[in-house]
Scaffold this motif. Structure first.
Motif, PDB file in Angstrom:
ATOM      1  N   GLN A 109       2.294   1.562   0.443  1.00 52.91           N
ATOM      2  CA  GLN A 109       1.900   0.369  -0.307  1.00 52.91           C
ATOM      3  C   GLN A 109       3.134  -0.302  -0.893  1.00 52.91           C
ATOM      4  N   ASN A 110       4.026   0.515  -1.430  1.00 53.72           N
ATOM      5  CA  ASN A 110       5.245  -0.021  -2.021  1.00 53.72           C
ATOM      6  C   ASN A 110       6.120  -0.702  -0.963  1.00 53.72           C
ATOM      7  N   GLU A 111       6.271  -0.052   0.191  1.00 50.11           N
ATOM      8  CA  GLU A 111       7.087  -0.630   1.256  1.00 50.11           C
ATOM      9  C   GLU A 111       6.488  -1.937   1.764  1.00 50.11           C
ATOM     10  N   ILE A 112       5.158  -2.008   1.839  1.00 56.10           N
ATOM     11  CA  ILE A 112       4.503  -3.257   2.228  1.00 56.10           C
ATOM     12  C   ILE A 112       4.854  -4.367   1.243  1.00 56.10           C
ATOM     13  N   GLY A 113       4.825  -4.041  -0.052  1.00 57.81           N
ATOM     14  CA  GLY A 113       5.168  -5.039  -1.063  1.00 57.81           C
ATOM     15  C   GLY A 113       6.579  -5.564  -0.894  1.00 57.81           C
ATOM     16  N   VAL A 114       7.517  -4.664  -0.611  1.00 63.51           N
ATOM     17  CA  VAL A 114       8.909  -5.077  -0.421  1.00 63.51           C
ATOM     18  C   VAL A 114       9.043  -5.941   0.833  1.00 63.51           C
TER      19      VAL A 114
END
Length: 229
Positions: A109-114
């Motif tokens: 989820q975090n990598e998608i946000g970045v």
């Protein structure tokens, strides 16, 4: 389960990092002690201490391959999140498997946000490449297989999740390896190298957990060749 070898590029870049263990990015700032910087750029996972997902300081002009890689990897990560979420709906899971699923959901989820933030920053370039067709992505699983993780009994579901996630990770590694020879942007290059390194480590960990869960017999979802299967 077929466990084919995956080739690994030998070069890793030193990058600024952000915390990948929560959905809120934690930007690393320059300065401070070397020990503090090292602590900020690594995080504990079920499989050990690893580097966190890269974040670059400036937006470089992307090429079509950079935009397509980021867009495709967002879609690929979304399926991994769905797999993990489906597993975590079960009770009585082995804690190693539950921790793996929790990490994958939060981390990706975090990598998608970045990656979406960079796609927004690249809006003009991304629009130029809107007509670029999306090829089938390695490791993307049929939807019925993803849905089955939620409906299988807990013991069978956790093994099915690990088997599926290994296949899914192998696909992400292949995508990253295919992208590196044509990359032009330092953020996406660093992202691809990070994915290769971390997901290879995760695969090894998950294979060891499968071997343990399937030793001496196990659910029908145990892969052929696992101990006791």
């Amino acid at each position: 389960m077929s466990r084919r070898p995956v080739l690994v590029p030998g070069l890793l870049l030193g990058v600024l990092a952000l915390g990948a263990c929560s959905s809120e990015p934690a930007t690393v700032t320059l300065g401070g002690t070397a020990a503090a910087a090292e602590s900020a750029e690594t995080v504990e996972r079920p499989w050990g201490t690893v580097k966190v997902f890269p974040e670059m300081e400036k937006a470089e002009e992307p090429g079509v391959d950079d935009v397509v890689f980021a867009r495709d990897m967002v879609m690929h990560h979304e399926q991994a999140i769905e797999l993990g979420t489906n597993l975590l709906g079960h009770d009585a899971l082995d804690e190693r498997v539950a921790a793996t699923a929790r990490f994958i959901v939060a981390d990706q989820q975090n990598e998608i946000g970045v990656m979406n933030s960079w796609l927004d920053a690249w809006e003009a370039s991304a629009q130029e490449h809107d007509d670029h067709g999306t090829e089938p992505m390695p490791g993307m699983l049929p939807q019925d297989r993803v849905d089955a993780i939620a409906s299988l009994p807990s013991a069978a579901s956790q093994v099915a999740f690990l088997v599926a996630m290994i296949e899914h990770h192998q696909g992400a590694i292949t995508m990253s390896q295919d992208y590196l020879p044509v990359q032009a942007n330092s953020f996406t290059r660093s992202s691809a190298q990070h994915i290769i390194t971390e997901q290879l480590t995760e695969i090894q960990y998950m294979e060891n957990v499968i071997d343990d869960l399937c030793a001496g017999g196990g659910p029908a979802t145990c892969p052929t060749g696992a101990p006791g299967s």
